[in-house]
Design a protein around this motif. Sequence first.
Motif, PDB file in Angstrom:
ATOM      1  N   PHE A 150       0.845  -1.203   0.000  1.00 62.78           N
ATOM      2  CA  PHE A 150       0.000   0.000   0.000  1.00 62.78           C
ATOM      3  C   PHE A 150       0.878   1.251   0.000  1.00 62.78           C
ATOM      4  O   PHE A 150       0.670   2.173  -0.776  1.00 62.78           O
ATOM      5  N   LEU A 151       1.905   1.234   0.853  1.00 60.42           N
ATOM      6  CA  LEU A 151       2.783   2.401   0.986  1.00 60.42           C
ATOM      7  C   LEU A 151       3.500   2.671  -0.331  1.00 60.42           C
ATOM      8  O   LEU A 151       3.542   3.809  -0.814  1.00 60.42           O
ATOM      9  N   ALA A 152       4.080   1.607  -0.912  1.00 57.52           N
ATOM     10  CA  ALA A 152       4.828   1.777  -2.166  1.00 57.52           C
ATOM     11  C   ALA A 152       3.908   2.314  -3.263  1.00 57.52           C
ATOM     12  O   ALA A 152       4.280   3.226  -4.004  1.00 57.52           O
ATOM     13  N   LEU A 153       2.695   1.782  -3.315  1.00 57.49           N
ATOM     14  CA  LEU A 153       1.755   2.233  -4.352  1.00 57.49           C
ATOM     15  C   LEU A 153       1.296   3.665  -4.092  1.00 57.49           C
ATOM     16  O   LEU A 153       1.183   4.466  -5.015  1.00 57.49           O
ATOM     17  N   ALA A 154       1.046   3.979  -2.808  1.00 61.01           N
ATOM     18  CA  ALA A 154       0.581   5.337  -2.474  1.00 61.01           C
ATOM     19  C   ALA A 154       1.651   6.367  -2.827  1.00 61.01           C
ATOM     20  O   ALA A 154       1.338   7.455  -3.326  1.00 61.01           O
ATOM     21  N   ILE A 155       2.942   6.010  -2.618  1.00 69.32           N
ATOM     22  CA  ILE A 155       4.024   6.944  -2.981  1.00 69.32           C
ATOM     23  C   ILE A 155       4.023   7.152  -4.499  1.00 69.32           C
ATOM     24  O   ILE A 155       4.146   8.267  -4.997  1.00 69.32           O
ATOM     25  N   GLY A 156       3.876   6.054  -5.230  1.00 66.08           N
ATOM     26  CA  GLY A 156       3.820   6.143  -6.688  1.00 66.08           C
ATOM     27  C   GLY A 156       2.663   7.015  -7.141  1.00 66.08           C
ATOM     28  O   GLY A 156       2.801   7.856  -8.024  1.00 66.08           O
ATOM     29  N   MET A 157       1.513   6.852  -6.483  1.00 65.73           N
ATOM     30  CA  MET A 157       0.330   7.621  -6.867  1.00 65.73           C
ATOM     31  C   MET A 157       0.493   9.093  -6.496  1.00 65.73           C
ATOM     32  O   MET A 157      -0.019   9.972  -7.177  1.00 65.73           O
ATOM     33  N   THR A 158       1.232   9.334  -5.390  1.00 69.19           N
ATOM     34  CA  THR A 158       1.506  10.727  -5.010  1.00 69.19           C
ATOM     35  C   THR A 158       2.325  11.402  -6.103  1.00 69.19           C
ATOM     36  O   THR A 158       2.008  12.511  -6.544  1.00 69.19           O
ATOM     37  N   ALA A 159       3.375  10.695  -6.554  1.00 66.48           N
ATOM     38  CA  ALA A 159       4.226  11.252  -7.618  1.00 66.48           C
ATOM     39  C   ALA A 159       3.403  11.493  -8.877  1.00 66.48           C
ATOM     40  O   ALA A 159       3.530  12.535  -9.529  1.00 66.48           O
ATOM     41  N   LEU A 160       2.540  10.548  -9.190  1.00 61.87           N
ATOM     42  CA  LEU A 160       1.711  10.680 -10.398  1.00 61.87           C
ATOM     43  C   LEU A 160       0.747  11.852 -10.269  1.00 61.87           C
ATOM     44  O   LEU A 160       0.547  12.627 -11.216  1.00 61.87           O
ATOM     45  N   ALA A 216     -11.294 -22.326 -11.636  1.00 58.31           N
ATOM     46  CA  ALA A 216      -9.979 -21.684 -11.753  1.00 58.31           C
ATOM     47  C   ALA A 216     -10.163 -20.175 -11.924  1.00 58.31           C
ATOM     48  O   ALA A 216      -9.395 -19.366 -11.397  1.00 58.31           O
ATOM     49  N   GLN A 217     -11.212 -19.819 -12.651  1.00 55.08           N
ATOM     50  CA  GLN A 217     -11.509 -18.402 -12.892  1.00 55.08           C
ATOM     51  C   GLN A 217     -11.861 -17.685 -11.578  1.00 55.08           C
ATOM     52  O   GLN A 217     -11.442 -16.544 -11.360  1.00 55.08           O
ATOM     53  N   ASP A 218     -12.616 -18.367 -10.714  1.00 59.39           N
ATOM     54  CA  ASP A 218     -12.961 -17.768  -9.405  1.00 59.39           C
ATOM     55  C   ASP A 218     -11.691 -17.475  -8.615  1.00 59.39           C
ATOM     56  O   ASP A 218     -11.575 -16.433  -7.960  1.00 59.39           O
ATOM     57  N   ILE A 219     -10.763 -18.431  -8.656  1.00 59.79           N
ATOM     58  CA  ILE A 219      -9.513 -18.269  -7.881  1.00 59.79           C
ATOM     59  C   ILE A 219      -8.702 -17.106  -8.445  1.00 59.79           C
ATOM     60  O   ILE A 219      -8.237 -16.237  -7.696  1.00 59.79           O
ATOM     61  N   ALA A 220      -8.560 -17.073  -9.769  1.00 63.61           N
ATOM     62  CA  ALA A 220      -7.790 -15.980 -10.388  1.00 63.61           C
ATOM     63  C   ALA A 220      -8.458 -14.639 -10.069  1.00 63.61           C
ATOM     64  O   ALA A 220      -7.779 -13.669  -9.713  1.00 63.61           O
ATOM     65  N   GLY A 221      -9.782 -14.620 -10.158  1.00 58.53           N
ATOM     66  CA  GLY A 221     -10.529 -13.381  -9.915  1.00 58.53           C
ATOM     67  C   GLY A 221     -10.307 -12.846  -8.512  1.00 58.53           C
ATOM     68  O   GLY A 221     -10.221 -11.634  -8.316  1.00 58.53           O
ATOM     69  N   LEU A 222     -10.186 -13.763  -7.561  1.00 61.48           N
ATOM     70  CA  LEU A 222      -9.989 -13.348  -6.173  1.00 61.48           C
ATOM     71  C   LEU A 222      -8.684 -12.559  -6.017  1.00 61.48           C
ATOM     72  O   LEU A 222      -8.647 -11.510  -5.371  1.00 61.48           O
ATOM     73  N   PHE A 223      -7.622 -13.061  -6.651  1.00 58.19           N
ATOM     74  CA  PHE A 223      -6.317 -12.397  -6.522  1.00 58.19           C
ATOM     75  C   PHE A 223      -6.287 -11.087  -7.320  1.00 58.19           C
ATOM     76  O   PHE A 223      -5.709 -10.095  -6.874  1.00 58.19           O
ATOM     77  N   VAL A 224      -6.926 -11.108  -8.491  1.00 57.16           N
ATOM     78  CA  VAL A 224      -6.961  -9.873  -9.292  1.00 57.16           C
ATOM     79  C   VAL A 224      -7.770  -8.803  -8.549  1.00 57.16           C
ATOM     80  O   VAL A 224      -7.346  -7.650  -8.460  1.00 57.16           O
ATOM     81  N   LEU A 225      -8.896  -9.216  -7.975  1.00 58.61           N
ATOM     82  CA  LEU A 225      -9.737  -8.258  -7.244  1.00 58.61           C
ATOM     83  C   LEU A 225      -8.979  -7.692  -6.042  1.00 58.61           C
ATOM     84  O   LEU A 225      -9.053  -6.497  -5.757  1.00 58.61           O
ATOM     85  N   GLU A 226      -8.239  -8.568  -5.369  1.00 62.35           N
ATOM     86  CA  GLU A 226      -7.463  -8.100  -4.207  1.00 62.35           C
ATOM     87  C   GLU A 226      -6.442  -7.043  -4.645  1.00 62.35           C
ATOM     88  O   GLU A 226      -6.287  -6.006  -4.002  1.00 62.35           O
ATOM     89  N   ALA A 227      -5.773  -7.332  -5.780  1.00 58.83           N
ATOM     90  CA  ALA A 227      -4.773  -6.386  -6.287  1.00 58.83           C
ATOM     91  C   ALA A 227      -5.432  -5.074  -6.685  1.00 58.83           C
ATOM     92  O   ALA A 227      -4.933  -3.992  -6.351  1.00 58.83           O
ATOM     93  N   ILE A 228      -6.568  -5.160  -7.365  1.00 61.90           N
ATOM     94  CA  ILE A 228      -7.244  -3.935  -7.809  1.00 61.90           C
ATOM     95  C   ILE A 228      -7.699  -3.118  -6.601  1.00 61.90           C
ATOM     96  O   ILE A 228      -7.522  -1.899  -6.561  1.00 61.90           O
ATOM     97  N   LEU A 229      -8.244  -3.804  -5.607  1.00 60.63           N
ATOM     98  CA  LEU A 229      -8.709  -3.083  -4.417  1.00 60.63           C
ATOM     99  C   LEU A 229      -7.565  -2.374  -3.708  1.00 60.63           C
ATOM    100  O   LEU A 229      -7.673  -1.206  -3.349  1.00 60.63           O
ATOM    101  N   LEU A 230      -6.471  -3.112  -3.544  1.00 55.84           N
ATOM    102  CA  LEU A 230      -5.322  -2.545  -2.834  1.00 55.84           C
ATOM    103  C   LEU A 230      -4.768  -1.333  -3.598  1.00 55.84           C
ATOM    104  O   LEU A 230      -4.505  -0.279  -3.003  1.00 55.84           O
ATOM    105  N   THR A 231      -4.619  -1.487  -4.910  1.00 54.27           N
ATOM    106  CA  THR A 231      -4.070  -0.381  -5.700  1.00 54.27           C
ATOM    107  C   THR A 231      -5.056   0.788  -5.738  1.00 54.27           C
ATOM    108  O   THR A 231      -4.645   1.940  -5.672  1.00 54.27           O
ATOM    109  N   ALA A 232      -6.350   0.474  -5.813  1.00 56.29           N
ATOM    110  CA  ALA A 232      -7.339   1.560  -5.891  1.00 56.29           C
ATOM    111  C   ALA A 232      -7.370   2.344  -4.584  1.00 56.29           C
ATOM    112  O   ALA A 232      -7.420   3.579  -4.598  1.00 56.29           O
ATOM    113  N   ILE A 233      -7.312   1.628  -3.458  1.00 55.73           N
ATOM    114  CA  ILE A 233      -7.324   2.336  -2.165  1.00 55.73           C
ATOM    115  C   ILE A 233      -6.042   3.165  -2.023  1.00 55.73           C
ATOM    116  O   ILE A 233      -6.069   4.312  -1.578  1.00 55.73           O
ATOM    117  N   ALA A 234      -4.914   2.568  -2.440  1.00 54.48           N
ATOM    118  CA  ALA A 234      -3.640   3.306  -2.380  1.00 54.48           C
ATOM    119  C   ALA A 234      -3.714   4.533  -3.284  1.00 54.48           C
ATOM    120  O   ALA A 234      -3.259   5.621  -2.912  1.00 54.48           O
TER     121      ALA A 234
END
Lengths: 403, 231
Positions: free
Chosen positions: A27-37, A321-339
């Motif tokens: 979260f921190l690394a992404l938030a710093i990147g988003m700050t720069a952006l 398999a799609q449900d499993i992949a979706g879970l990790f993609v959603l987690e990544a999107i949520l984390l990056t979006a909140i950051a």
Amino acid sequence: MIRQLRASLRDIADDIRARPGRAGLSFLALAIGMTALTVLLAVLGGLQDRARQIVEELGAQVFAIAQAPSDAQTQPSLRLSARHMDLLRAHLPGASISGVQLTERVSAGGDRQVRIVATDEALLDIRPWRIASGRFLDARDLHNRERVAVAEETLAREWNWRVGDVIRLRETPYRLIGLLRIGADALESESTDPALSPGDRALFVPRTLPPYWQFSAPAAEPPLDAIYIRNPRGQSIEQSVALARTLLTQPDQRLERLSFITPEVLLQRLRKLQDTIRFTAGSIAILCLVLGGTTLMSLLVANVRERVTEIGLRRALGATAQDIAGLFVLEAILLTAIAALSGALGTCAVLWMARDRFPIPLRLDLFVLLTPLLVATLLGIAFSFWPARAAARISPAEALRNE
Amino acid sequence: MQPSSPTGPVLSMHDVWKSFPTPRGTVEVLRGVNLEIDPGSFVVITGPSGSGKSTFLNLASLLDTPTKGTLHFGGRLASALNERELCALRKERLGMVFQKFCLLTHRSALDNVLFRFRYLTSPDSDARSRAEHALARVGLASHAEQPVRLMSGGEMQRVAIARAVAQRPDLLVADEPTGNLDRAASTSVMETFRELNADGITILLVTHNEALLRYATRHLVCREGRLEDVS
């Protein structure tokens, strides 16, 4: 669908709670990147707004020919004058042309000083200024050499001048016929040439008047400091500038120290600044985002490794398999979006509070706030793709054997 | 989903082979298994380590597919089903219990049982009532809100059983369910299995512990990739 999404969000929240350190680091690394952006977008957007404002303040399809003040050795015959306007008028049919002569620090009674702008009625057709009240100079004023003046609005307000008042310039009375709203902040910040932006102490008078405000005797052919030209619509400004340059730099014109001011010339410095910022801050933003993305990817890879049994359980309970992949993609999107939201909101708040201290303009709008969110979503998808695919490919039997 | 025939076998295997490629060549783990499991039976499979019990269980749970032979689950040929259909069978008709429970330790007992419905489309209220009923059935109604990490091994396994039966399965597959439990907890868990079987749930259980054979209606021994019926 909503139930599944809610369940996925709960799973993700549980996972983040279970591994707060790792999620926090990403979260921190992404938030710093988003700050720069966000800073990059705010500054570049601000400069872009400034560039548009400069062009608007100069006027559409407008360019100026200015001449630097003459030194003691320069003969008056080498100055721009009304005959050059006539020459340009003859070769640029359809163009509006206006001449301007400036005189600094003329007394308007007491210790009040104004800048006299001797000009003609065409100036208002060329420059995008607005009459706040009364009227501007007209052809009759110039023809009859009327002692009339148009004051800049803030100057009139400050000295309580009203349309119809008689004001005095070096003891010579002038009738105030109008108030003009100039508003050329952007142009003033880019050019110190008073011919371009006369400032808020300007008083406009007919160019044909004898210069009662001067102590010295008037020249036979009154010189001009600048000529403004508004190109006819649909005609290339570059061609008109080239033609004007050719006409005025002929040896027989004997004109020196001319500058041809086009929107391009005015924006040169701004463009250089934009390029520099785009390169430096852009590189930093990209580096931060890649760093954030790789941290996120390592978080997800570690998560996949740690959650193999859980993946097996989910598959045993019917997840595809799609449900499993979706879970990790959603987690990544949520984390990056909140950051992204935290980084962008925090940065916008700080920039807004400190906007007056910034030497360059800033744009703080929805675009600046939402672009990091979009970038974050794409980043989340891109960097979670590989871990999510790896998770989806885990055989449920193998995953449960890991138990 | 097409319902299983109440009269036909829940699971049937005909000449099922399963092999795995290794750097030293292909290893045949199951060699021509033939089996039919009738509804309501309690089948216990024993056998030495490496005899193919887990591989057999993976095939029976539709987590893996045979290399050769035919496997029917509820009358449907597993090899003719795609990934989505296999997943649908697993979530709707199979219950699984594992040796190490496979629980979400930071969640409560009720939440773990509700996890059974994670990929089902049952309404929330229905899922909750069935999860509570399943917990009551294994004697843990009063522990519903307790985090499972604070429970004993026997209680954790009973939560896992409740999860497996909350959506009534055609076949309940259990892999060494008492392997991590002491004698008293094992007895309690096996009694729970017996009650479920008495309610009509078909059970397929793999174990090393021959003491559990007394619960079985049918005993199979797995040796060198083959199943022998020794009932």
